[in-house]
Design a protein around this motif. Structure first.
Motif, short mmCIF file in Angstrom:
data_model
loop_
_atom_site.label_atom_id
_atom_site.label_comp_id
_atom_site.label_asym_id
_atom_site.label_seq_id
_atom_site.Cartn_x
_atom_site.Cartn_y
_atom_site.Cartn_z
N ASN A 250 0.77 -1.31 -0.06
CA ASN A 250 -0.27 0.14 -0.20
C ASN A 250 1.19 1.05 0.13
N TYR A 251 1.88 1.46 0.84
CA TYR A 251 2.69 2.60 0.95
C TYR A 251 3.67 2.78 -0.54
N ALA A 252 3.68 1.23 -1.38
CA ALA A 252 4.59 1.58 -2.11
C ALA A 252 4.29 1.24 -3.80
N PHE A 253 2.69 1.67 -3.50
CA PHE A 253 2.27 0.87 -4.55
C PHE A 253 2.34 1.82 -5.93
N GLU A 254 1.93 3.27 -5.43
CA GLU A 254 2.39 4.51 -6.38
C GLU A 254 3.62 4.10 -6.80
N LEU A 255 4.31 4.38 -6.19
CA LEU A 255 5.94 3.74 -6.95
C LEU A 255 6.70 2.76 -7.60
N LEU A 256 5.39 1.75 -8.15
CA LEU A 256 5.54 0.07 -9.47
C LEU A 256 4.92 0.87 -10.92
N PRO A 257 5.71 0.66 -11.45
CA PRO A 257 5.30 0.84 -12.73
C PRO A 257 3.81 0.01 -13.13
N ASP A 258 3.15 0.27 -14.53
CA ASP A 258 2.09 -0.95 -14.49
C ASP A 258 2.30 -1.75 -14.80
N ILE A 259 3.75 -2.15 -15.46
CA ILE A 259 3.87 -3.52 -15.83
C ILE A 259 4.06 -4.63 -14.51
N GLU A 260 4.91 -4.33 -13.10
CA GLU A 260 5.29 -4.58 -11.98
C GLU A 260 3.61 -4.66 -11.13
N ARG A 261 2.73 -3.66 -11.36
CA ARG A 261 2.15 -3.31 -10.39
C ARG A 261 1.02 -5.42 -11.12
N ALA A 262 1.17 -5.07 -12.52
CA ALA A 262 0.33 -6.68 -13.08
C ALA A 262 0.85 -7.28 -12.33
N ARG A 263 2.25 -7.77 -12.21
CA ARG A 263 2.41 -9.50 -11.73
C ARG A 263 2.74 -9.48 -10.18
N ILE A 264 1.77 -9.17 -9.33
CA ILE A 264 0.99 -9.15 -8.19
C ILE A 264 -0.04 -10.30 -8.44
N ASP A 265 0.57 -10.78 -7.43
CA ASP A 265 -0.45 -11.95 -7.84
C ASP A 265 -1.68 -12.23 -6.23
N TYR A 266 -2.74 -10.62 -7.42
CA TYR A 266 -4.41 -10.24 -6.59
C TYR A 266 -4.60 -12.05 -5.88
N ASP A 267 -4.77 -12.54 -6.59
CA ASP A 267 -5.61 -13.75 -6.09
C ASP A 267 -5.11 -14.61 -4.80
N ALA A 268 -3.80 -14.23 -4.55
CA ALA A 268 -3.06 -14.85 -3.40
C ALA A 268 -3.30 -14.16 -2.53
N SER A 269 -3.58 -12.62 -2.65
CA SER A 269 -3.14 -12.05 -1.67
C SER A 269 -4.90 -11.52 -1.11
N LEU A 270 -6.14 -12.02 -1.90
CA LEU A 270 -7.78 -12.08 -1.71
C LEU A 270 -7.83 -13.35 -1.15
N ALA A 271 -7.09 -14.69 -1.15
CA ALA A 271 -7.57 -15.44 -1.00
C ALA A 271 -7.87 -16.38 0.83
N HIS A 272 -7.48 -15.26 1.34
CA HIS A 272 -7.51 -15.65 2.93
C HIS A 272 -7.52 -14.26 3.84
N SER A 273 -8.02 -13.65 2.73
CA SER A 273 -7.85 -12.22 3.70
C SER A 273 -10.12 -11.73 3.86
N PRO A 274 -10.52 -12.50 5.29
CA PRO A 274 -11.71 -11.96 5.49
C PRO A 274 -12.33 -11.08 4.67
N VAL A 275 -13.30 -11.65 4.66
CA VAL A 275 -14.18 -10.99 3.47
C VAL A 275 -15.71 -10.53 4.61
N THR A 276 -16.44 -9.68 4.03
CA THR A 276 -17.60 -8.70 5.42
C THR A 276 -18.74 -8.84 3.75
N TYR A 277 -20.02 -9.31 4.58
CA TYR A 277 -21.21 -8.55 3.53
C TYR A 277 -22.10 -7.88 4.05
N ASN A 278 -22.26 -6.91 3.24
CA ASN A 278 -23.14 -6.27 4.02
C ASN A 278 -24.62 -5.82 3.44
N ARG A 279 -25.37 -5.71 3.63
CA ARG A 279 -27.15 -6.08 3.62
C ARG A 279 -27.04 -4.57 3.74
#
Length: 279
Positions: A250-279
């Motif tokens: 989060n702190y360094a994201f703005e310093l990454l170029p698009d090609i490196e941002r695209a390489r981040i494994d977003y699926d893995a970062s969200l796979a074990h994150s707690p999810v809250t559903y708001n009705r």
């Protein structure tokens, strides 16, 4: 990149990379970090080594390289600075990181900072991760400022006779490589992000543009490599590790170029994150 293990024999000088006498304080800091939780009561002493102290290898070189936060101790919280061993250690380490002249000592110090029980213990939280990242950010900013001041002084006429010769400061690129070599297999990969992100923010944050193109790309790539490897390591195991990965990206994201941002494994970062559903 340096592959020679860091070796220390007290303060004995040696041409193959042993610690020089001026760098002896790092041995004391290393001993203090390893023994912080053992009850020996050894104090951090920046000027003298414990007699007979000997330090073993700092581990293998970093696997990440291809070639922000506030100061380590917040002045507004003086009481914590006095009572918290981790914060006192951060102050000492921040000073040593920018004054050591031997790259092997910088590597060893970085390795110990990513292992130190004074930082990493049962009470470790995201504030600790932020403190360590801020330590490396502050060190990087100091290295950059020193480099620019030295360049400016060379362009000015010398009005006074030069004084006695001083030890040469470690060049910026060698210092960066030494820090990255300290992110070794002895510490969890998610802690390595604190060091790598701190360097990137310190040199490039707030439009400082303190890195040459190749080194900037290497640090950006190293950060994403470390994040992806760390995400595989902490999957389903360490909540603090996952939170630290999110914090540093989060702190360094703005310093990454698009090609490196695209390489981040977003699926893995969200796979074990707690999810809250708001009705």
């Amino acid at each position: 990149m340096m592959t020679t293990p860091a070796r220390f024999r007290g303060s004995t000088a040696h041409p193959t990379g042993y610690a020089r006498r001026s760098d002896a304080a790092v041995v004391v800091l290393s001993i203090a970090t390893r023994s912080a939780g053992s009850g020996h009561g050894w104090a951090i002493n920046e000027h003298a080594c414990r007699p007979g102290a000997e330090q073993s290898s700092a581990g293998s070189a970093s696997v990440y390289t291809t070639a922000g936060p506030s100061q380590a101790c917040l002045s507004s919280n003086r009481l914590r600075t006095i009572t918290d061993p981790g914060c006192r250690l951060a102050s000492t380490a921040a000073s040593l990181l920018v004054t050591l002249h031997n790259p092997l000592n910088v590597t060893l110090l970085t390795s110990q900072l990513l292992l130190a029980p004074s930082f990493w213990n049962d009470s470790t939280d995201l504030q600790t991760c932020l403190r360590v990242m801020g330590l490396f950010q502050s060190a990087a900013m100091h290295i950059l400022r020193r480099e620019r001041e030295a360049l400016a002084s060379r362009n000015k006429p010398q009005l006074l006779a030069p004084g006695p010769p001083q030890p040469k400061d470690l060049p910026k690129l060698k210092w960066i490589e030494a820090v990255l070599n300290g992110a070794d297999r002895n510490s969890p990969r998610w802690r390595h992000l604190c060091a790598i992100a701190g360097l990137l923010i310190g040199f490039e944050g707030q439009n400082r543009r303190g890195l040459e193109r190749d080194m900037r790309h290497s640090l950006q790539k190293a950060l994403v490599n470390a994040a992806n490897l760390a995400l595989k390591d902490v999957a389903g195991e360490s909540q603090l590790g996952r939170d630290c990965i999110a914090l540093t990206l989060n702190y360094a994201f703005e310093l990454l170029p698009d090609i490196e941002r695209a390489r981040i494994d977003y699926d893995a970062s969200l796979a074990h994150s707690p999810v809250t559903y708001n009705r």
